[in-house]
Design an enzyme around this catalytic site. Structure first.
Site, PDB file in Angstrom:
ATOM      1  CB  SER A 159      -0.845  -0.001   1.277  1.00  0.00           C
ATOM      2  OG  SER A 159      -1.444   1.265   1.484  1.00  0.00           O
ATOM      3  CE1 TYR A 205      -4.576  -2.345   5.024  1.00  0.00           C
ATOM      4  CE2 TYR A 205      -3.479  -0.231   4.708  1.00  0.00           C
ATOM      5  CZ  TYR A 205      -4.112  -1.348   4.182  1.00  0.00           C
ATOM      6  OH  TYR A 205      -4.282  -1.468   2.819  1.00  0.00           O
TER       7      TYR A 205
END
Ligand SMILES: NC(=O)c1ccc[n+]([C@@H]2O[C@H](COP(=O)([O-])OP(=O)(O)OC[C@H]3O[C@@H](n4cnc5c(N)ncnc54)[C@H](OP(=O)(O)O)[C@@H]3O)[C@@H](O)[C@H]2O)c1
Length: 252
Positions: free
Chosen positions: A139, A152
């Site tokens: 990401s 995350y």
């Protein structure tokens, strides 16, 4: 990775980026197997997209990973691409353990341990294929932190470094390691994200990913243009400003 002629397993493709990629990859002449927990969606995908195969898998469960990968290899012995797509994103508050610990544990199990176990089950099979690829999914948040999702961000940074490391080890095999680095994309990953004006429309994102695979098949990372802001802040020297903009505290 070649754009066509592969047999591709995508655990984590019942919705969002995985499903959109599965449909595009099938239309380019690949055999695609979609995995996920939600059987209603798996049945719907099989009905709506004849030719796409499906398998139920929970990537937080080592036994489920083992039986699903065995099932996929038995049905598709030429399997040569794993796209480890399954992931979750949870808001956390680190002021007390009850605000983050449970979410953090699930996030590590899904986003980091899941891909590690998947690769563990498939790596010997992949090395027996003449041309194979492991696609990991990190990401933009691996490279600049969003304050509300610490674990995350950390799991995605770990996926980045895992990809860099195993690419080196596997350089003496037929297996390539490619890291997909999405920016914010309009999916159901977080509540409200499907309508977010700052997130990239899903079809635009997947079209650009397909373009990049087709036009730069040897790339180590698949980076759409939009992710460059987060991906290269430190290299550009504007990391502090990137973090401020990302977290809504940029004075400009
Ligand atoms: N959208 C973004 O902005 C963005 C940005 C950067 C990276 N990513 C990454 O892209 C990947 C896909 O996310 P998305 O945005 O497409 O969100 P999504 O629509 O919520 O898709 C997540 C997928 O992961 C699967 N999944 C989650 N936990 C699983 C488990 N325990 N076992 C098996 N499958 C599981 C879900 O299927 P089931 O619920 O059916 O199991 C679903 O198919 C994730 O790794 C995410 O971190 C997304």
């Amino acid at each position: 990775m070649n754009i066509t002629g592969n047999t591709i397993f995508i655990p984590g493709a019942t919705s969002g980026i995985g499903l959109a990629l599965a449909i595009q990859l099938q239309s380019r002449g690949n055999t695609v197997i979609v995995g996920g927990r939600r059987t209603d969606l798996l049945h719907q995908i099989a009905t709506d997209h004849p030719g796409i195969d499906t398998v139920q898998i929970d990537t937080t469960d080592a036994d489920s990973i083992r039986s699903a990968t065995m099932q996929v290899i038995a049905a598709h012995p030429h399997l040569n691409v794993l796209i480890a797509m399954a992931g979750i994103m949870r808001i956390e508050d680190w002021h007390s353990a009850r605000g983050f610990l449970e979410q953090a544990e699930s996030t590590v199990t899904t986003n980091l341990l899941g891909p590690i176990r998947l690769i563990g089950e498939l790596i010997e099979h992949l090395q027996r294929q003449p041309d194979a690829t492991i696609v990991t999914v990190s990401s933009g948040l691996a490279f600049a932190p969003l304050a509300v999702t610490p674990t995350y961000n950390a799991t995605k940074a770990a996926i980045h470094m895992l990809s860099e490391s195993i690419r080196l080890q596997l350089a003496d095999t037929t297996v390539k390691v490619v890291e997909l680095v999405p920016p914010a994309v309009r999916t159901a990953l977080l509540p409200g994200q499907q309508e977010s004006p700052v997130a990239m429309p899903l079809d635009e994102f997947v079209d650009e990913v397909m373009y990049l695979i087709e036009n730069n098949p040897g790339a180590n990372e698949i980076q759409v243009e939009r992710v460059g802001f987060l991906r290269f802040g430190e290299a550009r020297g504007d990391y502090d400003q990137v973090v401020a903009v990302l977290n809504g505290s940029d004075p400009h």
